[in-house]
Motif scaffolding. Sequence first.
Motif, PDB file in Angstrom:
ATOM      1  N   LYS A   1       0.825  -1.214   0.000  1.00  0.00           N
ATOM      2  CA  LYS A   1       0.000   0.000   0.000  1.00  0.00           C
ATOM      3  C   LYS A   1       0.855   1.259   0.000  1.00  0.00           C
ATOM      4  O   LYS A   1       0.484   2.267  -0.610  1.00  0.00           O
ATOM      5  CB  LYS A   1      -0.963  -0.027   1.181  1.00  0.00           C
ATOM      6  N   SER A   2       2.029   1.206   0.648  1.00  0.00           N
ATOM      7  CA  SER A   2       2.898   2.393   0.698  1.00  0.00           C
ATOM      8  C   SER A   2       3.469   2.757  -0.674  1.00  0.00           C
ATOM      9  O   SER A   2       3.866   3.899  -0.891  1.00  0.00           O
ATOM     10  CB  SER A   2       4.041   2.190   1.700  1.00  0.00           C
ATOM     11  N   VAL A   3       3.507   1.794  -1.598  1.00  0.00           N
ATOM     12  CA  VAL A   3       4.007   2.083  -2.947  1.00  0.00           C
ATOM     13  C   VAL A   3       2.863   2.247  -3.946  1.00  0.00           C
ATOM     14  O   VAL A   3       3.077   2.228  -5.155  1.00  0.00           O
ATOM     15  CB  VAL A   3       5.035   1.018  -3.429  1.00  0.00           C
ATOM     16  N   GLY A   4       1.643   2.403  -3.421  1.00  0.00           N
ATOM     17  CA  GLY A   4       0.505   2.731  -4.278  1.00  0.00           C
ATOM     18  C   GLY A   4      -0.333   1.573  -4.771  1.00  0.00           C
ATOM     19  O   GLY A   4      -1.244   1.781  -5.573  1.00  0.00           O
ATOM     20  N   LEU A   5      -0.049   0.378  -4.314  1.00  0.00           N
ATOM     21  CA  LEU A   5      -0.856  -0.767  -4.716  1.00  0.00           C
ATOM     22  C   LEU A   5      -2.088  -0.870  -3.821  1.00  0.00           C
ATOM     23  O   LEU A   5      -2.061  -0.420  -2.675  1.00  0.00           O
ATOM     24  CB  LEU A   5      -0.029  -2.055  -4.634  1.00  0.00           C
ATOM     25  N   PRO A   6      -3.162  -1.502  -4.309  1.00  0.00           N
ATOM     26  CA  PRO A   6      -4.364  -1.625  -3.489  1.00  0.00           C
ATOM     27  C   PRO A   6      -4.198  -2.603  -2.324  1.00  0.00           C
ATOM     28  O   PRO A   6      -4.900  -2.505  -1.318  1.00  0.00           O
ATOM     29  CB  PRO A   6      -5.426  -2.119  -4.464  1.00  0.00           C
ATOM     30  N   ASP A   7      -3.273  -3.528  -2.454  1.00  0.00           N
ATOM     31  CA  ASP A   7      -3.017  -4.567  -1.449  1.00  0.00           C
ATOM     32  C   ASP A   7      -1.861  -5.401  -1.977  1.00  0.00           C
ATOM     33  O   ASP A   7      -1.262  -5.077  -3.001  1.00  0.00           O
ATOM     34  CB  ASP A   7      -4.274  -5.429  -1.250  1.00  0.00           C
ATOM     35  N   VAL A   8      -1.578  -6.499  -1.318  1.00  0.00           N
ATOM     36  CA  VAL A   8      -0.581  -7.458  -1.798  1.00  0.00           C
ATOM     37  C   VAL A   8      -1.040  -7.977  -3.167  1.00  0.00           C
ATOM     38  O   VAL A   8      -2.238  -8.196  -3.390  1.00  0.00           O
ATOM     39  CB  VAL A   8      -0.447  -8.621  -0.787  1.00  0.00           C
ATOM     40  N   ILE A   9      -0.098  -8.157  -4.082  1.00  0.00           N
ATOM     41  CA  ILE A   9      -0.432  -8.700  -5.403  1.00  0.00           C
ATOM     42  C   ILE A   9       0.369  -9.971  -5.667  1.00  0.00           C
ATOM     43  O   ILE A   9       1.476 -10.141  -5.157  1.00  0.00           O
ATOM     44  CB  ILE A   9      -0.185  -7.681  -6.536  1.00  0.00           C
ATOM     45  N   ALA A  10      -0.221 -10.852  -6.451  1.00  0.00           N
ATOM     46  CA  ALA A  10       0.445 -12.100  -6.818  1.00  0.00           C
ATOM     47  C   ALA A  10       1.598 -11.816  -7.776  1.00  0.00           C
ATOM     48  O   ALA A  10       1.555 -10.857  -8.553  1.00  0.00           O
ATOM     49  CB  ALA A  10      -0.543 -13.063  -7.467  1.00  0.00           C
ATOM     50  N   HIS A  11       2.616 -12.645  -7.730  1.00  0.00           N
ATOM     51  CA  HIS A  11       3.712 -12.580  -8.694  1.00  0.00           C
ATOM     52  C   HIS A  11       3.120 -12.811 -10.096  1.00  0.00           C
ATOM     53  O   HIS A  11       2.273 -13.687 -10.274  1.00  0.00           O
ATOM     54  CB  HIS A  11       4.729 -13.701  -8.451  1.00  0.00           C
ATOM     55  N   GLY A  12       3.607 -12.081 -11.071  1.00  0.00           N
ATOM     56  CA  GLY A  12       3.146 -12.308 -12.435  1.00  0.00           C
ATOM     57  C   GLY A  12       3.400 -13.732 -12.895  1.00  0.00           C
ATOM     58  O   GLY A  12       2.551 -14.363 -13.516  1.00  0.00           O
ATOM     59  N   MET A  13       4.584 -14.242 -12.586  1.00  0.00           N
ATOM     60  CA  MET A  13       4.908 -15.605 -13.011  1.00  0.00           C
ATOM     61  C   MET A  13       4.048 -16.648 -12.289  1.00  0.00           C
ATOM     62  O   MET A  13       3.762 -17.706 -12.844  1.00  0.00           O
ATOM     63  CB  MET A  13       6.399 -15.890 -12.811  1.00  0.00           C
ATOM     64  N   TYR A  14       3.621 -16.354 -11.073  1.00  0.00           N
ATOM     65  CA  TYR A  14       2.700 -17.251 -10.369  1.00  0.00           C
ATOM     66  C   TYR A  14       1.364 -17.283 -11.113  1.00  0.00           C
ATOM     67  O   TYR A  14       0.784 -18.350 -11.317  1.00  0.00           O
ATOM     68  CB  TYR A  14       2.501 -16.797  -8.918  1.00  0.00           C
ATOM     69  N   THR A  15       0.901 -16.105 -11.526  1.00  0.00           N
ATOM     70  CA  THR A  15      -0.353 -16.029 -12.280  1.00  0.00           C
ATOM     71  C   THR A  15      -0.222 -16.788 -13.593  1.00  0.00           C
ATOM     72  O   THR A  15      -1.106 -17.561 -13.970  1.00  0.00           O
ATOM     73  CB  THR A  15      -0.712 -14.549 -12.534  1.00  0.00           C
ATOM     74  N   MET A  16       0.891 -16.589 -14.279  1.00  0.00           N
ATOM     75  CA  MET A  16       1.135 -17.306 -15.533  1.00  0.00           C
ATOM     76  C   MET A  16       1.134 -18.814 -15.304  1.00  0.00           C
ATOM     77  O   MET A  16       0.616 -19.582 -16.120  1.00  0.00           O
ATOM     78  CB  MET A  16       2.466 -16.865 -16.132  1.00  0.00           C
ATOM     79  N   ALA A  17       1.699 -19.238 -14.188  1.00  0.00           N
ATOM     80  CA  ALA A  17       1.758 -20.670 -13.871  1.00  0.00           C
ATOM     81  C   ALA A  17       0.367 -21.280 -13.737  1.00  0.00           C
ATOM     82  O   ALA A  17       0.176 -22.458 -14.046  1.00  0.00           O
ATOM     83  CB  ALA A  17       2.564 -20.899 -12.598  1.00  0.00           C
ATOM     84  N   GLN A  18      -0.611 -20.485 -13.304  1.00  0.00           N
ATOM     85  CA  GLN A  18      -1.971 -21.025 -13.192  1.00  0.00           C
ATOM     86  C   GLN A  18      -2.533 -21.351 -14.576  1.00  0.00           C
ATOM     87  O   GLN A  18      -3.270 -22.314 -14.747  1.00  0.00           O
ATOM     88  CB  GLN A  18      -2.886 -20.062 -12.427  1.00  0.00           C
ATOM     89  N   GLY A  19      -2.156 -20.559 -15.570  1.00  0.00           N
ATOM     90  CA  GLY A  19      -2.523 -20.891 -16.950  1.00  0.00           C
ATOM     91  C   GLY A  19      -1.876 -22.184 -17.407  1.00  0.00           C
ATOM     92  O   GLY A  19      -2.503 -23.019 -18.056  1.00  0.00           O
ATOM     93  N   GLY A  20      -0.604 -22.365 -17.057  1.00  0.00           N
ATOM     94  CA  GLY A  20       0.087 -23.620 -17.384  1.00  0.00           C
ATOM     95  C   GLY A  20      -0.548 -24.799 -16.681  1.00  0.00           C
ATOM     96  O   GLY A  20      -0.700 -25.879 -17.266  1.00  0.00           O
TER      97      GLY A  20
END
Length: 142
Positions: free
Chosen positions: A49-68
């Motif tokens: 949140k201190s760097v402007g994100l709404p909350d914790v976010i998933a790693h992009g590669m983790y998200t990609m892995a769900q597609g795999g």
Amino acid sequence: MTAKVKYDEVEVGQEIPAAGYRVRRLDLVKYAGASGDFNPIHWNERYAKSVGLPDVIAHGMYTMAQGGRFLTDWAGDPAAVVEYGVRFSSMVVVPDDEEGATVTVSGRIEEKLPDNRVVVALTATSNGSRVLSKARAVVRLA
């Protein structure tokens, strides 16, 4: 492992039913350990949140892995995916609760190639937003 999908049983335009994959903060911590990516935006809510994100976010590669994972679950063989690429289009925001977030992945057969290969276009969403774009894979079927 699911039953193997056979090349002769699929057609261009065929939809692959969607599957949902839950993402919790614990999953992100485990992934950080496996990948070596300990960026605090993936596990520390205060920092994210201190760097402007709404909350914790998933790693992009983790998200990609769900597609795999979706592809190998569908094909019934982890070695079936011979090419896979995506662009990251939105974040998977992971709240700090038991539900976490869900990444929903679906697919469509775009093309049949020689050697029992098919081109699959993937759609991946979380919380109403598309999180992967231009997601395509070549999968070798039985």
